[in-house]
Write a protein that holds these residues in place. Structure first.
Motif, PDB file in Angstrom:
ATOM      1  N   CYS A  39       0.845  -1.188   0.000  1.00  0.00           N
ATOM      2  CA  CYS A  39       0.000   0.000   0.000  1.00  0.00           C
ATOM      3  C   CYS A  39       0.889   1.250   0.000  1.00  0.00           C
ATOM      4  CB  CYS A  39      -0.941  -0.004   1.194  1.00  0.00           C
ATOM      5  SG  CYS A  39      -0.124   0.169   2.793  1.00  0.00           S
ATOM      6  N   LEU A  40       0.291   2.385  -0.315  1.00  0.00           N
ATOM      7  CA  LEU A  40       1.032   3.629  -0.389  1.00  0.00           C
ATOM      8  C   LEU A  40       1.705   3.942   0.940  1.00  0.00           C
ATOM      9  CD1 LEU A  40       1.875   6.233  -1.845  1.00  0.00           C
ATOM     10  CD2 LEU A  40      -0.283   7.229  -1.118  1.00  0.00           C
ATOM     11  N   GLU A  41       1.018   3.673   2.032  1.00  0.00           N
ATOM     12  CA  GLU A  41       1.580   3.985   3.349  1.00  0.00           C
ATOM     13  C   GLU A  41       2.905   3.265   3.573  1.00  0.00           C
ATOM     14  OE1 GLU A  41       0.255   3.989   8.046  1.00  0.00           O
ATOM     15  OE2 GLU A  41      -0.908   2.828   6.607  1.00  0.00           O
ATOM     16  N   GLN A  42       2.982   1.969   3.275  1.00  0.00           N
ATOM     17  CA  GLN A  42       4.217   1.204   3.454  1.00  0.00           C
ATOM     18  C   GLN A  42       5.324   1.736   2.552  1.00  0.00           C
ATOM     19  OE1 GLN A  42       2.564  -2.600   2.329  1.00  0.00           O
ATOM     20  NE2 GLN A  42       2.732  -3.376   4.420  1.00  0.00           N
ATOM     21  N   VAL A  43       5.003   1.939   1.293  1.00  0.00           N
ATOM     22  CA  VAL A  43       5.989   2.416   0.323  1.00  0.00           C
ATOM     23  C   VAL A  43       6.501   3.794   0.732  1.00  0.00           C
ATOM     24  CG1 VAL A  43       6.309   3.115  -2.079  1.00  0.00           C
ATOM     25  CG2 VAL A  43       5.022   1.050  -1.551  1.00  0.00           C
ATOM     26  N   TRP A  44       5.598   4.675   1.082  1.00  0.00           N
ATOM     27  CA  TRP A  44       5.931   6.051   1.459  1.00  0.00           C
ATOM     28  C   TRP A  44       6.877   6.048   2.649  1.00  0.00           C
ATOM     29  CZ3 TRP A  44       4.006  10.537  -0.894  1.00  0.00           C
ATOM     30  CH2 TRP A  44       4.216  11.733  -0.221  1.00  0.00           C
ATOM     31  N   GLN A  45       6.550   5.296   3.685  1.00  0.00           N
ATOM     32  CA  GLN A  45       7.378   5.265   4.894  1.00  0.00           C
ATOM     33  C   GLN A  45       8.745   4.653   4.629  1.00  0.00           C
ATOM     34  OE1 GLN A  45       4.892   3.305   7.783  1.00  0.00           O
ATOM     35  NE2 GLN A  45       3.660   5.140   8.145  1.00  0.00           N
ATOM     36  N   GLN A  46       8.793   3.567   3.866  1.00  0.00           N
ATOM     37  CA  GLN A  46      10.079   2.928   3.577  1.00  0.00           C
ATOM     38  C   GLN A  46      10.975   3.833   2.742  1.00  0.00           C
ATOM     39  OE1 GLN A  46       8.956  -0.777   1.783  1.00  0.00           O
ATOM     40  NE2 GLN A  46       8.341  -1.703   3.729  1.00  0.00           N
ATOM     41  N   GLY A 101       8.044  13.209  10.608  1.00  0.00           N
ATOM     42  CA  GLY A 101       6.908  12.425  11.069  1.00  0.00           C
ATOM     43  C   GLY A 101       5.602  12.881  10.433  1.00  0.00           C
ATOM     44  N   GLU A 102       5.419  14.185  10.297  1.00  0.00           N
ATOM     45  CA  GLU A 102       4.210  14.707   9.654  1.00  0.00           C
ATOM     46  C   GLU A 102       4.191  14.346   8.174  1.00  0.00           C
ATOM     47  OE1 GLU A 102       4.082  18.888  10.361  1.00  0.00           O
ATOM     48  OE2 GLU A 102       3.873  18.645  12.529  1.00  0.00           O
ATOM     49  N   TRP A 103       5.327  14.462   7.519  1.00  0.00           N
ATOM     50  CA  TRP A 103       5.441  14.113   6.103  1.00  0.00           C
ATOM     51  C   TRP A 103       5.151  12.629   5.902  1.00  0.00           C
ATOM     52  CZ3 TRP A 103       5.127  16.053   1.574  1.00  0.00           C
ATOM     53  CH2 TRP A 103       5.845  15.591   0.475  1.00  0.00           C
ATOM     54  N   GLU A 104       5.640  11.823   6.849  1.00  0.00           N
ATOM     55  CA  GLU A 104       5.394  10.375   6.811  1.00  0.00           C
ATOM     56  C   GLU A 104       3.901  10.089   7.007  1.00  0.00           C
ATOM     57  OE1 GLU A 104       6.851   7.479  10.013  1.00  0.00           O
ATOM     58  OE2 GLU A 104       8.465   7.490   8.535  1.00  0.00           O
ATOM     59  N   GLY A 105       3.270  10.811   7.913  1.00  0.00           N
ATOM     60  CA  GLY A 105       1.844  10.622   8.181  1.00  0.00           C
ATOM     61  C   GLY A 105       0.967  10.994   7.003  1.00  0.00           C
ATOM     62  N   LEU A 106       1.400  11.980   6.227  1.00  0.00           N
ATOM     63  CA  LEU A 106       0.629  12.368   5.051  1.00  0.00           C
ATOM     64  C   LEU A 106       0.508  11.203   4.081  1.00  0.00           C
ATOM     65  CD1 LEU A 106      -0.722  14.570   3.246  1.00  0.00           C
ATOM     66  CD2 LEU A 106       1.533  14.878   2.243  1.00  0.00           C
ATOM     67  N   GLY A 107       1.612  10.511   3.844  1.00  0.00           N
ATOM     68  CA  GLY A 107       1.582   9.366   2.932  1.00  0.00           C
ATOM     69  C   GLY A 107       0.697   8.255   3.442  1.00  0.00           C
ATOM     70  N   GLY A 108       0.606   8.119   4.748  1.00  0.00           N
ATOM     71  CA  GLY A 108      -0.234   7.085   5.322  1.00  0.00           C
ATOM     72  C   GLY A 108      -1.710   7.331   5.130  1.00  0.00           C
ATOM     73  N   ARG A 109      -2.101   8.591   5.064  1.00  0.00           N
ATOM     74  CA  ARG A 109      -3.521   8.911   4.917  1.00  0.00           C
ATOM     75  C   ARG A 109      -3.911   9.227   3.483  1.00  0.00           C
ATOM     76  NH1 ARG A 109      -2.664  12.455   9.976  1.00  0.00           N
ATOM     77  NH2 ARG A 109      -1.705  13.707   8.362  1.00  0.00           N
ATOM     78  N   LEU A 110      -2.932   9.499   2.646  1.00  0.00           N
ATOM     79  CA  LEU A 110      -3.211   9.964   1.290  1.00  0.00           C
ATOM     80  C   LEU A 110      -3.768   8.876   0.381  1.00  0.00           C
ATOM     81  CD1 LEU A 110      -2.912  12.563  -0.360  1.00  0.00           C
ATOM     82  CD2 LEU A 110      -0.641  11.797  -1.017  1.00  0.00           C
TER      83      LEU A 110
END
Length: 173
Positions: free
Chosen positions: A87-94, A111-120
């Motif tokens: 999912c986008l969240e995993q890819v974004w964080q990695q 952390g905020e930038w990482e959180g954006l990918g998790g919700r986007l």
């Protein structure tokens, strides 16, 4: 006697350079905050007007973005195109972890930038636009505060570096 003066100049120059280095880091942080803001405005435009998929949007934005964000966006888009079940969240964080050392952002900002990918990735178009607007509002405030702080703080670092070198020189001589 000449060696003392050369040593004194080296101490003053070295500590002055250290002060300039800290000021430069603060300026790079401000530049990267502005780059993230620019990425978000472009992403908002891609979602709102182009109505393309997120991987396509990331590729379009990456072409207009400086490093290390270009690398980040290209890798995220490439992995999403591969459709490996991530999912986008995993890819974004990695991928964000991969460029974290190249960023001058604070841990909170990362952390905020990482959180954006998790919700986007899982929201509909309207909600994605609202999320980006919310994120942009917060990011604008950070930029505004850092712009205020940057001028004074950068000069302070530079002066402190030179003055610390002078003080150390006086103490050593």
């Amino acid at each position: 006697m000449v060696l003392k003066w050369i040593g004194a100049l080296l101490v003053i120059g070295g500590s002055g350079a250290l002060g300039f280095c800290y000021g430069g880091q603060l300026r790079r942080r401000l530049l990267q905050l502005r780059t993230v803001r620019q990425i978000l405005y472009m992403l908002k435009g891609e979602i709102h007007y182009s109505a393309v998929t997120l991987p396509e949007s990331f590729f379009h934005i990456a072409a207009k973005t400086p490093q290390p964000f270009r690398e980040f966006l290209e890798r995220v888009a490439g992995r999403l195109y591969a459709l490996d079940g991530e999912c986008l969240e995993q890819v974004w964080q990695q991928e964000l972890r991969g460029i974290k050392k190249k960023l001058n952002l604070s841990a909170e900002e990362i952390g905020e930038w990482e959180g954006l990918g998790g919700r986007l990735g899982y929201l509909d178009r309207r909600m994605q636009l609202q999320l980006i607007d919310l994120f942009l509002t917060q990011w604008e405030e950070k930029i505004r505060l850092l712009e205020k702080e940057c001028g004074k703080t950068c000069r302070l670092y530079q002066y402190l570096g030179v003055l610390a070198g002078l003080l150390l020189t006086v103490v050593l001589l």
